[in-house]
Scaffold this motif. Structure first.
Motif, PDB file in Angstrom:
ATOM      1  N   VAL A   1       0.953  -1.262   0.066  1.00  7.49           N
ATOM      2  CA  VAL A   1       0.104  -0.092   0.174  1.00  7.49           C
ATOM      3  C   VAL A   1       0.841   1.229  -0.103  1.00  7.49           C
ATOM      4  O   VAL A   1       0.621   2.199  -0.883  1.00  7.49           O
ATOM      5  CB  VAL A   1      -1.172   0.072   1.240  1.00  7.49           C
ATOM      6  CG1 VAL A   1      -1.639   1.456   1.317  1.00  7.49           C
ATOM      7  CG2 VAL A   1      -1.840  -1.117   1.310  1.00  7.49           C
ATOM      8  N   ARG A   2       1.726   1.087   0.801  1.00  7.03           N
ATOM      9  CA  ARG A   2       2.761   2.404   0.963  1.00  7.03           C
ATOM     10  C   ARG A   2       3.660   2.761  -0.377  1.00  7.03           C
ATOM     11  O   ARG A   2       3.449   3.928  -0.991  1.00  7.03           O
ATOM     12  CB  ARG A   2       3.937   1.967   2.167  1.00  7.03           C
ATOM     13  CG  ARG A   2       4.565   3.319   2.367  1.00  7.03           C
ATOM     14  CD  ARG A   2       5.578   3.375   3.497  1.00  7.03           C
ATOM     15  NE  ARG A   2       4.681   3.150   4.721  1.00  7.03           N
ATOM     16  CZ  ARG A   2       4.669   1.893   5.289  1.00  7.03           C
ATOM     17  NH1 ARG A   2       5.197   0.833   5.061  1.00  7.03           N
ATOM     18  NH2 ARG A   2       3.642   1.586   6.530  1.00  7.03           N
ATOM     19  N   ARG A   3       4.006   1.781  -1.257  1.00  9.75           N
ATOM     20  CA  ARG A   3       4.520   1.875  -2.373  1.00  9.75           C
ATOM     21  C   ARG A   3       3.587   2.362  -3.314  1.00  9.75           C
ATOM     22  O   ARG A   3       3.983   3.214  -4.135  1.00  9.75           O
ATOM     23  CB  ARG A   3       5.152   0.433  -2.766  1.00  9.75           C
ATOM     24  CG  ARG A   3       6.568  -0.003  -2.044  1.00  9.75           C
ATOM     25  CD  ARG A   3       6.862  -1.440  -2.355  1.00  9.75           C
ATOM     26  NE  ARG A   3       7.110  -1.476  -3.806  1.00  9.75           N
ATOM     27  CZ  ARG A   3       6.859  -2.854  -4.299  1.00  9.75           C
ATOM     28  NH1 ARG A   3       6.750  -3.882  -3.651  1.00  9.75           N
ATOM     29  NH2 ARG A   3       7.514  -2.800  -5.484  1.00  9.75           N
ATOM     30  N   ALA A   4       2.361   1.881  -3.325  1.00  8.66           N
ATOM     31  CA  ALA A   4       1.376   2.304  -4.450  1.00  8.66           C
ATOM     32  C   ALA A   4       0.890   3.791  -3.985  1.00  8.66           C
ATOM     33  O   ALA A   4       0.890   4.584  -4.984  1.00  8.66           O
ATOM     34  CB  ALA A   4      -0.069   1.423  -4.325  1.00  8.66           C
ATOM     35  N   VAL A   5       1.071   4.227  -2.736  1.00  8.18           N
ATOM     36  CA  VAL A   5       0.760   5.413  -2.372  1.00  8.18           C
ATOM     37  C   VAL A   5       1.874   6.513  -2.831  1.00  8.18           C
ATOM     38  O   VAL A   5       1.817   7.621  -3.317  1.00  8.18           O
ATOM     39  CB  VAL A   5       0.490   5.740  -0.916  1.00  8.18           C
ATOM     40  CG1 VAL A   5       0.450   7.316  -0.622  1.00  8.18           C
ATOM     41  CG2 VAL A   5      -0.951   5.139  -0.677  1.00  8.18           C
ATOM     42  N   ASP A   6       3.143   6.089  -2.630  1.00  2.22           N
ATOM     43  CA  ASP A   6       4.345   6.856  -3.121  1.00  2.22           C
ATOM     44  C   ASP A   6       4.512   6.894  -4.566  1.00  2.22           C
ATOM     45  O   ASP A   6       5.038   7.993  -4.797  1.00  2.22           O
ATOM     46  CB  ASP A   6       5.719   5.987  -2.440  1.00  2.22           C
ATOM     47  CG  ASP A   6       5.648   6.194  -0.961  1.00  2.22           C
ATOM     48  OD1 ASP A   6       5.012   6.784  -0.294  1.00  2.22           O
ATOM     49  OD2 ASP A   6       6.545   5.326  -0.468  1.00  2.22           O
ATOM     50  N   GLN A   7       4.007   5.997  -5.331  1.00  4.29           N
ATOM     51  CA  GLN A   7       3.993   6.167  -6.707  1.00  4.29           C
ATOM     52  C   GLN A   7       2.714   6.811  -7.332  1.00  4.29           C
ATOM     53  O   GLN A   7       2.930   7.159  -8.585  1.00  4.29           O
ATOM     54  CB  GLN A   7       3.964   4.738  -7.251  1.00  4.29           C
ATOM     55  CG  GLN A   7       5.278   3.751  -7.065  1.00  4.29           C
ATOM     56  CD  GLN A   7       6.393   4.514  -7.725  1.00  4.29           C
ATOM     57  OE1 GLN A   7       6.717   4.996  -8.700  1.00  4.29           O
ATOM     58  NE2 GLN A   7       7.594   4.560  -6.699  1.00  4.29           N
ATOM     59  N   GLY A   8       1.910   7.373  -6.615  1.00  2.05           N
ATOM     60  CA  GLY A   8       1.036   8.231  -7.227  1.00  2.05           C
ATOM     61  C   GLY A   8      -0.209   7.473  -7.440  1.00  2.05           C
ATOM     62  O   GLY A   8      -0.964   8.012  -8.423  1.00  2.05           O
ATOM     63  N   GLU A   9      -0.298   6.298  -7.117  1.00  3.49           N
ATOM     64  CA  GLU A   9      -1.351   5.326  -7.827  1.00  3.49           C
ATOM     65  C   GLU A   9      -2.746   5.211  -6.868  1.00  3.49           C
ATOM     66  O   GLU A   9      -3.787   5.100  -7.377  1.00  3.49           O
ATOM     67  CB  GLU A   9      -0.902   3.938  -8.205  1.00  3.49           C
ATOM     68  CG  GLU A   9       0.217   3.804  -9.139  1.00  3.49           C
ATOM     69  CD  GLU A   9       0.243   2.271  -9.828  1.00  3.49           C
ATOM     70  OE1 GLU A   9      -0.702   2.041 -10.270  1.00  3.49           O
ATOM     71  OE2 GLU A   9       1.350   2.141  -9.593  1.00  3.49           O
ATOM     72  N   LEU A  10      -2.398   5.838  -5.751  1.00  2.12           N
ATOM     73  CA  LEU A  10      -3.471   5.656  -4.766  1.00  2.12           C
ATOM     74  C   LEU A  10      -3.754   7.021  -3.888  1.00  2.12           C
ATOM     75  O   LEU A  10      -3.437   7.165  -2.686  1.00  2.12           O
ATOM     76  CB  LEU A  10      -3.280   4.473  -3.866  1.00  2.12           C
ATOM     77  CG  LEU A  10      -3.641   3.017  -4.234  1.00  2.12           C
ATOM     78  CD1 LEU A  10      -3.509   2.191  -3.213  1.00  2.12           C
ATOM     79  CD2 LEU A  10      -4.964   3.061  -4.820  1.00  2.12           C
ATOM     80  N   GLY A  11      -3.811   7.892  -4.980  1.00 10.21           N
ATOM     81  CA  GLY A  11      -3.969   9.685  -4.395  1.00 10.21           C
ATOM     82  C   GLY A  11      -5.044   9.644  -3.298  1.00 10.21           C
ATOM     83  O   GLY A  11      -6.095   9.105  -3.483  1.00 10.21           O
ATOM     84  N   GLY A  12      -4.571  10.518  -2.336  1.00  9.18           N
ATOM     85  CA  GLY A  12      -5.667  10.581  -1.340  1.00  9.18           C
ATOM     86  C   GLY A  12      -5.741   9.600  -0.193  1.00  9.18           C
ATOM     87  O   GLY A  12      -6.522   9.697   0.851  1.00  9.18           O
TER      88      GLY A  12
END
Length: 359
Positions: free
Chosen positions: A14-25
């Motif tokens: 989840v953290r990686r997806a957020v850091d890559q901008g794929e799960l904004g917000g």
């Protein structure tokens, strides 16, 4: 990989997806619940983390699940990730999942299932002058401590822990049966104070739990008489991984045992009761967390019944039969039974109930 380790793996994805901008917000949650898959699921474990994050991501849960699937699949120890239903992520671990679970239980012993859900928190339990409330609070002091919290019990108003009182004094049942009679029912249910709690019959859940623990000790003693043990280090870990789940197979699958550790693995039918027992062990940490979070020792008591029933259905395949010689399969099965015994003993201890060596 244990359930706790897999939970951290999911959060890392989840953290990686957020850091890559794929799960904004999305704010990365403190924990991710993983458990054996429910109906319609597959693999070793499942998590509903995508459904939980869908609102913050402003995307359908299925889209969030697909994003996370790609990241989780890249993590070491993960063999496959499948999305099912409205967005559940079903995770198949690389070979050895069940062997690692058994190893973790045996190594951690009474601390298996402990976590940090309540780390640093002080849980105030204000109870009335009532026997059941005091027994429930006593058990919760230990259960809350397993999750890093500290419970303080006070007789004070306003009361925040008031289970339905017992209709009569449970003391004549004896220490263990009295505590079980008060802790096993849900707080909103009136406990039965009956001699049924003393019966050594299958209809008595307390008897099944304590008898199942005694059976694990008997299996250990009988195996020693036959000249073998689970040997829960090194070779045992490898053989448990191979025999219980095969090379790369999910938890609950099995491989036919071989005459020597170096022999090639061959697929086989699952050992009767093995999947249920593995699932019960894997779910024990979640049962502890929920018991602590909801101030409900009955959740732990009921899970011990599930574990006991699974062990009693599995016990008959642990020891060699007739002229059969002890093999790697028997050592792995013995290790699984001993892991169940450790969970039963630990859970009973948290409830303040003894776990007999003989019964």
């Amino acid at each position: 990989m244990t359930p706790v380790e897999l939970s951290r793996t999911v959060l890392c994805a989840v953290r990686r997806a957020v850091d890559q901008g794929e799960l904004g917000g999305v704010t990365v949650p403190e924990r991710a619940v993983v458990a054996p898959p429910g109906p319609g699921g597959c693999g070793d474990y499942a998590t509903g983390i995508a459904l939980r994050l869908a609102g913050a991501a402003r995307r359908p849960a299925l889209d969030v699940a697909e994003v996370l699937r790609a990241y989780i699949a890249q993590e070491p120890g993960v063999a496959d990730v499948t999305v099912t239903g409205p967005g559940f992520l079903n995770i198949t671990l690389a070979g050895g999942a069940s062997g690692e679970l058994v190893e973790a239980v045996l190594e951690q012993g009474a601390r298996y299932g402990h976590g940090d859900t309540l780390a640093g928190q002080v849980v105030e339990l204000r109870v009335p002058y009532d026997t059941r409330a005091e027994i429930v609070a006593d058990a919760l002091v230990r259960i809350v401590a397993t999750q890093g919290g500290r419970a303080e019990v006070r007789h004070a108003e306003p009361v925040n822990l008031r289970p339905v009182p017992a209709p009569e004094d449970p003391a004549p049942l004896g220490h263990d049966a009295a505590r079980w009679a008060l802790l096993h029912p849900a707080p909103h249910d009136r406990p039965r104070i009956s001699a049924d709690h003393l019966l050594q019959r299958e209809s008595n859940p307390l008897f099944r739990v304590r008898y199942a623990h005694a059976r694990t000790r008997a299996l250990h003693r009988n195996a020693a008489t036959l000249g073998y043990s689970s040997d829960h280090t090194g070779e045992r870990a490898a053989s448990a991984s191979a025999v219980l789940v095969g090379a790369g197979a999910p938890v609950g699958a099995a491989a036919r045992h071989t005459s020597a550790p170096s022999a090639p693995l061959r697929a086989a039918d699952p050992t009767p009761g093995e999947a249920d027992l593995l699932a019960a062990l894997a779910e024990y940490p979640l049962a502890l967390r929920l018991a602590a979070r909801h101030r409900a020792p009955d959740r732990l008591a009921r899970h011990l019944v599930v574990t006991a029933d699974a062990l009693l259905g599995f016990q008959h395949v642990v020891l060699p039969l007739g002229d059969e010689k002890p093999s790697a399969a028997h050592r792995a099965r013995l290790a699984l039974a001993e892991a169940a015994g450790a969970v039963l003993a630990g859970g009973l201890s948290l409830l303040g109930i003894s776990a007999p060596e003989y019964l």
